[in-house]
Write a protein that holds these residues in place. Structure first.
Motif, PDB file in Angstrom:
ATOM      1  N   ALA A  71       0.834  -1.208   0.000  1.00 39.53           N
ATOM      2  CA  ALA A  71       0.000   0.000   0.000  1.00 39.53           C
ATOM      3  C   ALA A  71       0.867   1.255   0.000  1.00 39.53           C
ATOM      4  CB  ALA A  71      -0.924  -0.009   1.216  1.00 39.53           C
ATOM      5  N   ALA A  72       1.958   1.223   0.767  1.00 40.86           N
ATOM      6  CA  ALA A  72       2.867   2.369   0.811  1.00 40.86           C
ATOM      7  C   ALA A  72       3.524   2.596  -0.546  1.00 40.86           C
ATOM      8  CB  ALA A  72       3.924   2.154   1.890  1.00 40.86           C
ATOM      9  N   LEU A  73       3.882   1.525  -1.242  1.00 40.06           N
ATOM     10  CA  LEU A  73       4.477   1.657  -2.570  1.00 40.06           C
ATOM     11  C   LEU A  73       3.501   2.322  -3.541  1.00 40.06           C
ATOM     12  CD1 LEU A  73       6.241  -1.824  -2.886  1.00 40.06           C
ATOM     13  CD2 LEU A  73       7.380   0.400  -2.972  1.00 40.06           C
ATOM     14  N   THR A  74       2.231   2.067  -3.347  1.00 37.98           N
ATOM     15  CA  THR A  74       1.216   2.620  -4.236  1.00 37.98           C
ATOM     16  C   THR A  74       0.994   4.107  -3.995  1.00 37.98           C
ATOM     17  OG1 THR A  74       0.092   0.472  -4.289  1.00 37.98           O
ATOM     18  CG2 THR A  74      -1.182   2.380  -5.011  1.00 37.98           C
ATOM     19  N   HIS A  75       1.141   4.540  -2.746  1.00 37.41           N
ATOM     20  CA  HIS A  75       0.735   5.894  -2.388  1.00 37.41           C
ATOM     21  C   HIS A  75       1.891   6.841  -2.030  1.00 37.41           C
ATOM     22  CE1 HIS A  75      -2.964   3.470  -1.463  1.00 37.41           C
ATOM     23  NE2 HIS A  75      -3.459   4.424  -2.215  1.00 37.41           N
ATOM     24  N   SER A  76       3.108   6.327  -1.879  1.00 45.69           N
ATOM     25  CA  SER A  76       4.209   7.166  -1.406  1.00 45.69           C
ATOM     26  C   SER A  76       5.368   7.176  -2.392  1.00 45.69           C
ATOM     27  CB  SER A  76       4.704   6.671  -0.040  1.00 45.69           C
ATOM     28  OG  SER A  76       3.638   6.671   0.896  1.00 45.69           O
ATOM     29  N   GLN A  77       6.055   8.302  -2.458  1.00 50.71           N
ATOM     30  CA  GLN A  77       7.208   8.412  -3.348  1.00 50.71           C
ATOM     31  C   GLN A  77       8.473   7.819  -2.717  1.00 50.71           C
ATOM     32  OE1 GLN A  77       6.926  12.775  -4.172  1.00 50.71           O
ATOM     33  NE2 GLN A  77       6.977  12.103  -6.303  1.00 50.71           N
ATOM     34  N   GLN A  78       8.504   7.780  -1.395  1.00 52.89           N
ATOM     35  CA  GLN A  78       9.677   7.238  -0.717  1.00 52.89           C
ATOM     36  C   GLN A  78       9.239   6.433   0.503  1.00 52.89           C
ATOM     37  OE1 GLN A  78      12.792   9.949   1.147  1.00 52.89           O
ATOM     38  NE2 GLN A  78      13.858   9.201  -0.673  1.00 52.89           N
ATOM     39  N   ILE A  79       9.901   5.290   0.719  1.00 46.59           N
ATOM     40  CA  ILE A  79       9.525   4.386   1.801  1.00 46.59           C
ATOM     41  C   ILE A  79      10.787   3.834   2.444  1.00 46.59           C
ATOM     42  CG2 ILE A  79       8.273   2.258   2.386  1.00 46.59           C
ATOM     43  CD1 ILE A  79       7.167   2.919  -0.710  1.00 46.59           C
ATOM     44  N   VAL A  80      10.749   3.703   3.769  1.00 49.44           N
ATOM     45  CA  VAL A  80      11.802   2.996   4.498  1.00 49.44           C
ATOM     46  C   VAL A  80      11.225   1.667   4.960  1.00 49.44           C
ATOM     47  CG1 VAL A  80      13.306   3.013   6.524  1.00 49.44           C
ATOM     48  CG2 VAL A  80      12.882   5.132   5.265  1.00 49.44           C
ATOM     49  N   VAL A  81      11.974   0.588   4.735  1.00 48.66           N
ATOM     50  CA  VAL A  81      11.502  -0.739   5.112  1.00 48.66           C
ATOM     51  C   VAL A  81      12.550  -1.392   6.001  1.00 48.66           C
ATOM     52  CG1 VAL A  81      10.518  -2.902   4.288  1.00 48.66           C
ATOM     53  CG2 VAL A  81      10.406  -0.867   2.849  1.00 48.66           C
ATOM     54  N   LEU A  82      12.144  -1.759   7.207  1.00 48.18           N
ATOM     55  CA  LEU A  82      13.047  -2.316   8.203  1.00 48.18           C
ATOM     56  C   LEU A  82      12.642  -3.743   8.551  1.00 48.18           C
ATOM     57  CD1 LEU A  82      12.988   0.719  10.678  1.00 48.18           C
ATOM     58  CD2 LEU A  82      14.556   0.359   8.754  1.00 48.18           C
ATOM     59  N   GLY A  83      13.617  -4.516   9.023  1.00 46.75           N
ATOM     60  CA  GLY A  83      13.267  -5.835   9.524  1.00 46.75           C
ATOM     61  C   GLY A  83      14.279  -6.906   9.189  1.00 46.75           C
ATOM     62  N   PRO A  84      14.043  -8.123   9.690  1.00 49.00           N
ATOM     63  CA  PRO A  84      15.007  -9.207   9.544  1.00 49.00           C
ATOM     64  C   PRO A  84      15.028  -9.791   8.133  1.00 49.00           C
ATOM     65  CG  PRO A  84      13.013 -10.018  10.576  1.00 49.00           C
ATOM     66  CD  PRO A  84      12.848  -8.531  10.447  1.00 49.00           C
ATOM     67  N   ALA A  85      16.053 -10.577   7.863  1.00 48.96           N
ATOM     68  CA  ALA A  85      16.149 -11.287   6.591  1.00 48.96           C
ATOM     69  C   ALA A  85      14.976 -12.248   6.448  1.00 48.96           C
ATOM     70  CB  ALA A  85      17.466 -12.057   6.530  1.00 48.96           C
ATOM     71  N   GLY A  86      14.508 -12.410   5.216  1.00 47.04           N
ATOM     72  CA  GLY A  86      13.464 -13.381   4.953  1.00 47.04           C
ATOM     73  C   GLY A  86      12.054 -12.847   5.031  1.00 47.04           C
ATOM     74  N   ALA A  87      11.888 -11.544   5.288  1.00 44.03           N
ATOM     75  CA  ALA A  87      10.544 -10.967   5.409  1.00 44.03           C
ATOM     76  C   ALA A  87       9.996 -10.472   4.067  1.00 44.03           C
ATOM     77  CB  ALA A  87      10.544  -9.825   6.414  1.00 44.03           C
ATOM     78  N   GLY A  88      10.833 -10.454   3.038  1.00 42.90           N
ATOM     79  CA  GLY A  88      10.383 -10.021   1.717  1.00 42.90           C
ATOM     80  C   GLY A  88      10.666  -8.564   1.407  1.00 42.90           C
ATOM     81  N   LYS A  89      11.511  -7.911   2.201  1.00 40.72           N
ATOM     82  CA  LYS A  89      11.794  -6.483   2.004  1.00 40.72           C
ATOM     83  C   LYS A  89      12.311  -6.195   0.595  1.00 40.72           C
ATOM     84  CE  LYS A  89      14.915  -5.895   5.171  1.00 40.72           C
ATOM     85  NZ  LYS A  89      15.164  -7.328   5.492  1.00 40.72           N
ATOM     86  N   THR A  90      13.351  -6.912   0.209  1.00 41.10           N
ATOM     87  CA  THR A  90      13.995  -6.655  -1.081  1.00 41.10           C
ATOM     88  C   THR A  90      13.190  -7.241  -2.227  1.00 41.10           C
ATOM     89  OG1 THR A  90      16.162  -6.618  -0.020  1.00 41.10           O
ATOM     90  CG2 THR A  90      16.120  -6.977  -2.391  1.00 41.10           C
ATOM     91  N   TRP A  91      12.647  -8.441  -2.034  1.00 37.85           N
ATOM     92  CA  TRP A  91      11.910  -9.114  -3.117  1.00 37.85           C
ATOM     93  C   TRP A  91      10.711  -8.295  -3.553  1.00 37.85           C
ATOM     94  CZ3 TRP A  91       7.005 -10.950  -3.998  1.00 37.85           C
ATOM     95  CH2 TRP A  91       6.844 -11.766  -5.124  1.00 37.85           C
ATOM     96  N   ILE A  92       9.945  -7.780  -2.610  1.00 41.76           N
ATOM     97  CA  ILE A  92       8.766  -6.996  -2.964  1.00 41.76           C
ATOM     98  C   ILE A  92       9.174  -5.730  -3.716  1.00 41.76           C
ATOM     99  CG2 ILE A  92       6.929  -5.538  -1.997  1.00 41.76           C
ATOM    100  CD1 ILE A  92       6.448  -7.708   0.081  1.00 41.76           C
TER     101      ILE A  92
END
Length: 246
Positions: free
Chosen positions: A51-72
């Motif tokens: 949802a943030a990717l759809t509505h925001s020009q810039q996003i910070v994504v935090l969290g552990p490996a394996g959560a899909g941060k980079t893949w998404i």
């Protein structure tokens, strides 16, 4: 002799036509030939991320490996590119080209940088196809940019992904953030608990500035409960997290 020349010309025109079909991958033919299913969120945090990717020009994504941060991020960027909604994809991560182990790799900065971009590249290839990916890289429509050559650049009409941002210095993340031009979506990925640098983390500074100044940049935070890579990945992430707290 005339017939042989005519046959050669005929074969040459067919080769040129095939080359044109391979290179021209952004039109409607490419879209219909490669139409993967929409990205599906596997948990509520991933849904918030999309949802943030759809509505925001810039996003910070935090969290552990394996959560899909980079893949998404990579998959979403590939879909925008495939649909012609952006002109290019820019990938970067901190300090990779000047690292000690990297110096033993032959080639240019971009060639040295490429092995670290493999997971992102594979995600993009799944959405647009390997041939289209190779052509886009040759054209510069998909670009891997080391921090060493970032100063003076401006990105426009692009999806820009900074991965492993916890390893940026404050000056490096400032350099990155001030490269973003018009009509861009930028994603800053990282895990602040996994910083490998001795100085202050640029990612931590960015989060502090967002919160202290009330900047309109969503911060999506994944937890250990959001790991979707595998049960083993989640098990080891929890084990190491437990050790760190002891």
């Amino acid at each position: 002799m005339g017939k042989q020349l005519a046959r050669k010309r005929s074969r040459g025109s067919r080769v040129q036509q095939r080359d044109a079909e391979i290179i021209e991958f952004k039109g409607s033919k490419f879209h219909h030939d490669r139409n993967p299913p929409p990205i599906k969120a596997l948990n509520s945090t991933q849904a918030d991320y999309l949802a943030a990717l759809t509505h925001s020009q810039q996003i910070v994504v935090l969290g552990p490996a394996g959560a899909g941060k980079t893949w998404i991020a990579a998959t979403y960027a590939a879909d925008l590119f495939r649909q012609g909604r952006i002109e290019r994809i820019v990938l970067t991560r901190p300090n990779v080209p000047c690292g000690r182990s990297l110096g033993f790799f032959p080639g240019t900065l971009q060639e040295k940088f490429a092995p670290w971009a493999v997971p992102i590249a594979e995600a993009i290839k799944e959405r647009i196809g390997e041939g289209a990916f190779d052509v886009a890289v040759k054209r510069g429509d998909i670009e891997m940019v080391p921090f060493e050559v970032m100063r003076g650049r401006t990105w426009k009409n692009a999806f820009v992904l900074l991965d492993e941002a916890q390893n940026t210095s404050v000056m490096e993340i400032k350099t990155f953030l001030t490269r973003i031009g018009e009509d861009c979506i930028s994603v800053v990925n990282g895990d602040v608990s996994q910083s490998d640098i001795r100085e202050a983390s640029g990612l931590r500074k960015m989060i502090e500035l967002i919160r202290s100044h009330g900047l309109p940049v969503p911060v999506i935070e994944f937890t250990l409960d959001d790991i979707v890579r595998s049960g083993l990945c989640a098990m080891w992430a929890r084990a190491f997290e437990g050790e760190a707290r002891m």
